[in-house]
Structures are given as structure tokens and as C-alpha cells.
Design a protein around this motif. Structure first.
Motif, mmCIF file in Angstrom:
data_model
loop_
_atom_site.group_PDB
_atom_site.id
_atom_site.type_symbol
_atom_site.label_atom_id
_atom_site.label_comp_id
_atom_site.label_asym_id
_atom_site.label_seq_id
_atom_site.Cartn_x
_atom_site.Cartn_y
_atom_site.Cartn_z
ATOM 1 N N SER A 125 0.854 -1.182 0.000
ATOM 2 C CA SER A 125 0.000 0.000 0.000
ATOM 3 C C SER A 125 0.894 1.236 0.000
ATOM 4 O O SER A 125 2.104 1.152 0.221
ATOM 5 N N PHE A 126 0.312 2.400 -0.214
ATOM 6 C CA PHE A 126 1.076 3.643 -0.162
ATOM 7 C C PHE A 126 1.668 3.827 1.240
ATOM 8 O O PHE A 126 2.813 4.216 1.391
ATOM 9 N N HIS A 127 0.871 3.499 2.268
ATOM 10 C CA HIS A 127 1.376 3.601 3.636
ATOM 11 C C HIS A 127 2.563 2.669 3.843
ATOM 12 O O HIS A 127 3.537 3.042 4.501
ATOM 13 N N ASN A 128 2.533 1.467 3.286
ATOM 14 C CA ASN A 128 3.677 0.559 3.385
ATOM 15 C C ASN A 128 4.920 1.185 2.762
ATOM 16 O O ASN A 128 6.029 1.053 3.295
ATOM 17 N N PHE A 129 4.740 1.856 1.647
ATOM 18 C CA PHE A 129 5.859 2.524 0.988
ATOM 19 C C PHE A 129 6.440 3.613 1.889
ATOM 20 O O PHE A 129 7.656 3.733 2.042
ATOM 21 N N ILE A 130 5.579 4.383 2.528
ATOM 22 C CA ILE A 130 6.025 5.431 3.446
ATOM 23 C C ILE A 130 6.766 4.796 4.623
ATOM 24 O O ILE A 130 7.804 5.301 5.060
ATOM 25 N N GLN A 131 6.284 3.666 5.117
ATOM 26 C CA GLN A 131 6.967 2.957 6.205
ATOM 27 C C GLN A 131 8.380 2.568 5.770
ATOM 28 O O GLN A 131 9.318 2.662 6.555
ATOM 29 N N ARG A 164 17.131 1.166 7.840
ATOM 30 C CA ARG A 164 17.399 0.790 6.449
ATOM 31 C C ARG A 164 18.448 1.729 5.849
ATOM 32 O O ARG A 164 19.367 1.312 5.169
ATOM 33 N N GLU A 165 18.307 3.019 6.118
ATOM 34 C CA GLU A 165 19.269 3.980 5.579
ATOM 35 C C GLU A 165 20.631 3.813 6.252
ATOM 36 O O GLU A 165 21.667 3.835 5.588
ATOM 37 N N LYS A 166 20.639 3.619 7.569
ATOM 38 C CA LYS A 166 21.904 3.449 8.294
ATOM 39 C C LYS A 166 22.678 2.243 7.779
ATOM 40 O O LYS A 166 23.899 2.258 7.726
ATOM 41 N N GLU A 167 21.960 1.192 7.414
ATOM 42 C CA GLU A 167 22.599 -0.037 6.958
ATOM 43 C C GLU A 167 22.939 0.007 5.472
ATOM 44 O O GLU A 167 23.424 -0.966 4.916
ATOM 45 N N GLY A 168 22.655 1.134 4.813
ATOM 46 C CA GLY A 168 22.961 1.266 3.393
ATOM 47 C C GLY A 168 21.994 0.515 2.493
ATOM 48 O O GLY A 168 22.315 0.213 1.354
#
Length: 142
Positions: free
Chosen positions: A27-33, A40-44
Motif C-alpha cells: 500500500s502507499f502507507h507501506n511505501f512510506i513505512q 534501512r538507511e543506516k545499513e545502506g
């Protein structure tokens, strides 16, 4: 978080391959999550298509003399080609219909809790400021 996918299920347990095969659609909300998952960003693991522009474009290192916007892409491309005297040599393709009208945006974000909307803005706030966009108060003020 490794192996986690987002889908229409409350507790997704499929791998990405199984999800695609099962036709699970996020869902769009899943994408925002996905976007606001700081681990996720910290781990590259943050998909580069969704990375903040100020992190990709090295705006402190490169002196840009032209910045285009998605909303005015056709006009910006024509101006750039004219400035470079290439308007007779290169034809910019016609744009597709813009699917990010204010009505579409409000409809999409109705499914996203206010806390996640605020996290999303915080993630991209630098880009909003850098490129001259207004804070979307209609999405962030409860």
C-alpha cells in the motif's frame, strides 16, 4: 529487519520473490513505512531512487547553474536546450500526465498516520528547503 517486506498483510512473512509471485502489493502507507525506516538507511539498504537529493547531488561541492523541477520539466528542458543552443538538435519527449495533483496527494496520504507523515517530511525537509518547496502544512498539521 532483513528480509522484511511490506504488503497488505499485517504481519508479512514472504520474501520479495514470494510476494511478487503471490501478487502481494504494498500500500502507499507501506511505501512510506519503508522510506521512514531509519535503520534501512543506516545499513545502506535505502533504495537510491528515494534517497534525498541533497545527499545525491552534492550541492555543497558542485556549483550548479541550472536546477529543474519535475512540475515544470517540459518548460525547464526547453529553456535548458535553448540556453545551450541545442533546441534544433535535441527534442525533449512530451511529458506524461502529472499524477501528483493536490487532490491525488491528499487521497494517497489519507491512509498514512500523521506521525509517519511528519517523519517523512523530516526525512526530506532539506530537499524541500534546498529546492524552494513550501512545507505541506495541509498534510502535517493534524
Amino acid at each position: 529487519m532483513e528480509g522484511q517486506i511490506f504488503g497488505l498483510r499485517l504481519s508479512p512473512h514472504l520474501t520479495a520473490e514470494e510476494a511478487f509471485a503471490s501478487r502481494v502489493q504494498p500500500s502507499f502507507h507501506n511505501f512510506i513505512q519503508y522510506l521512514v525506516d531509519l535503520e534501512r538507511e543506516k545499513e545502506g539498504l535505502f533504495e537510491p531512487h528515494w534517497r534525498q537529493m541533497h545527499k545525491l547531488c552534492h550541492t555543497c561541492l558542485i556549483q550548479y547553474d541550472f536546477v529543474g523541477h519535475q512540475e515544470t520539466l517540459q518548460d525547464d528542458a526547453e529553456l535548458l536546450l535553448k540556453t545551450l543552443k541545442l533546441e534544433d538538435d535535441i527534442e525533449f519527449p512530451l511529458p506524461y500526465e502529472n499524477m501528483t495533483s493536490p487532490d491525488h496527494v491528499l487521497t494517497w496520504f489519507r491512509t498514512v498516520p500523521l506521525e509517519d507523515r511528519r517523519k517523512l517530511y523530516k526525512l526530506y525537509e532539506g530537499d524541500f528547503r534546498l529546492f524552494g518547496y513550501q512545507k505541506p502544512s495541509e498534510l502535517l498539521d493534524g
